[in-house]
Design a protein around this motif. Sequence first.
Motif, PDB file in Angstrom:
ATOM      1  N   CYS A 104     -12.907  10.462   9.641  1.00  0.00           N
ATOM      2  CA  CYS A 104     -12.665   9.024  10.245  1.00  0.00           C
ATOM      3  C   CYS A 104     -13.264   8.894  11.072  1.00  0.00           C
ATOM      4  O   CYS A 104     -12.996   9.595  11.488  1.00  0.00           O
ATOM      5  N   CYS A 118      -5.540   7.966  -3.222  1.00  0.00           N
ATOM      6  CA  CYS A 118      -7.279   7.500  -3.301  1.00  0.00           C
ATOM      7  C   CYS A 118      -8.009   9.090  -3.298  1.00  0.00           C
ATOM      8  O   CYS A 118      -7.519   9.725  -2.490  1.00  0.00           O
ATOM      9  N   THR A 173      -4.770   5.302   9.735  1.00  0.00           N
ATOM     10  CA  THR A 173      -5.180   4.838   9.006  1.00  0.00           C
ATOM     11  C   THR A 173      -4.116   3.829   7.587  1.00  0.00           C
ATOM     12  O   THR A 173      -3.999   2.554   7.434  1.00  0.00           O
ATOM     13  N   CYS A 174      -4.004   4.700   7.199  1.00  0.00           N
ATOM     14  CA  CYS A 174      -3.321   4.585   5.585  1.00  0.00           C
ATOM     15  C   CYS A 174      -2.594   5.915   5.151  1.00  0.00           C
ATOM     16  O   CYS A 174      -2.334   6.255   5.490  1.00  0.00           O
ATOM     17  N   LYS A 200      -3.817   8.978   3.630  1.00  0.00           N
ATOM     18  CA  LYS A 200      -3.934   9.890   4.269  1.00  0.00           C
ATOM     19  C   LYS A 200      -2.814  10.560   5.572  1.00  0.00           C
ATOM     20  O   LYS A 200      -2.293  11.334   5.608  1.00  0.00           O
ATOM     21  N   CYS A 259     -18.389   2.233   6.575  1.00  0.00           N
ATOM     22  CA  CYS A 259     -17.771   3.876   7.535  1.00  0.00           C
ATOM     23  C   CYS A 259     -19.371   4.718   7.650  1.00  0.00           C
ATOM     24  O   CYS A 259     -19.685   5.559   8.628  1.00  0.00           O
ATOM     25  N   CYS A 290     -11.873  -1.769   9.991  1.00  0.00           N
ATOM     26  CA  CYS A 290     -11.121  -0.962   9.235  1.00  0.00           C
ATOM     27  C   CYS A 290     -10.328  -2.186   8.589  1.00  0.00           C
ATOM     28  O   CYS A 290      -9.445  -2.046   9.226  1.00  0.00           O
ATOM     29  N   CYS A 315      -7.167   2.007  -3.275  1.00  0.00           N
ATOM     30  CA  CYS A 315      -6.680   1.674  -1.643  1.00  0.00           C
ATOM     31  C   CYS A 315      -6.536   0.208  -1.328  1.00  0.00           C
ATOM     32  O   CYS A 315      -7.112  -0.435  -1.518  1.00  0.00           O
ATOM     33  N   TYR A 344      -8.717  -2.421   1.037  1.00  0.00           N
ATOM     34  CA  TYR A 344      -9.661  -2.403   0.877  1.00  0.00           C
ATOM     35  C   TYR A 344      -9.832  -3.315  -0.597  1.00  0.00           C
ATOM     36  O   TYR A 344      -9.796  -4.509  -0.929  1.00  0.00           O
TER      37      TYR A 344
END
Length: 431
Positions: A83, A121, A150-151, A154, A316, A349, A382, A385
């Motif tokens: 990341c 993902c 972040t998500c 993850k 990214c 993000c 995801c 997004y």
Amino acid sequence: MDAETFEIKAYPEMWQELGMDVARFDKMRLMLGEIYGKTFLSQQNRPVRMAYFDQTIAEIHGGRIKELLAAKAAGRPVIGTFCVYIPEEVVLAAGGICVGLCGGSQGSIPDAEKILPRNICPMVKSAFGFKVGRVCPYIQVVDFVYGETTCDAKKKTWEILDTMVPTYVMEIPQMKNESDRTMWLHEVKEFKARIEELSGKEVTVDELTKAVRVMNDKRRALQRLNTLRHAKPTPISGKDVLLIEQIAFYDEPVRFAAEVNELCDELEQRITAGEAVPSKDAVRIMVAGVPMALPNWKLHHLVERAGAVIVNEESCIGTRYYKDLMAEDGQDMETILTDLTTRYMNIDCSCFTPNDERIDQVLKEFRESQADGIIHYSLQFCHTYNIEEIRIREACAREGIPYMFIESDYSPEDVGQIQTRVEAFLEQIRG
Ligand code: BJ8
């Protein structure tokens, strides 16, 4: 180097020592070399200076790994990342090295699916599968993996990955209020302490300032490259720029910046000479959305095979990594760390809410890149997004920007369908 003879170099003894599944990895190496040859080396009229980046790929499983092992032997920590939220400046200031870990391959997904749920993902599964299958030399080398919150996919995967390789998790705020900035600054300070402990080296103001300059120089080189490709006609293919943006995550930063600048000098000459890739009237597409981790070249390959050219990645692996620099004149540690916190909190993000900055940024990059249309690219499952795509679509409709949404994974199964949709989209733009 040409498409037929290109080969990624083999280092079986070193891979053995790293505890890898050598026989299986060697097959993956051959396959990757073949795909690379067909995807990149078959392009016409490439800049001569792309030779460095081809060579970097030829040595991706050997030359760079040797450098990392030598650094480790000298007591320098090597940190694997997934990341752009990793404060790389802090790692560099302690003498360490950051390497982006692979997460863009279908080949490692079956390994991950033996453990993780299938409906998450592909980037998370691919990265995790590389460790499970012992088929990535980078993850075998690292001192620890840098994870972040972040998500959901993850952050829950880090708990399991941590049983195989030490995984340090930083909490990334989900909003950008004052309290979030304070929390992130605290996280950065804790990370600094962890790096200092690992390296046995204190991060001083001097070292941190030097590291800020190194990272700024690297980001400035990438900004220069991106500005040059915005020229009309563009002097370099989108595939080649994507490749460079991917290599940015694992190459040595000073050398990398120098090579990118050399390439930029050549691109300036091409612009003056009016040299176009692929042709002067090619439709120009900007891609926005999720990062395309190595070796995910699927969308770029399909779009450019259809005769268009990609002129920007709002991603990214793209502008989100290099659009923001840091002040280089911080006088004391608190000021530098506060600047650093601000720089990283500018990353838009989709894990943030609200995230209006990203919508504005997409429109800004569309105008700067002189693109004719936008493809928003998301990975399956995801959520952030895929949902934020609604707001990008609405903004494009308001601005009259031709727009298409693609949600995909790493398998070849939807290639035909995407190809058809891309061709129809390009026809719509051509009118
Ligand atoms: S700062 S974009 S690199 S988190 S695509 S794994 S969000 S389910 S990659 Fe990312 Fe950092 Fe954000 Fe950039 Fe999850 Fe979505 Fe997968 Fe993702």
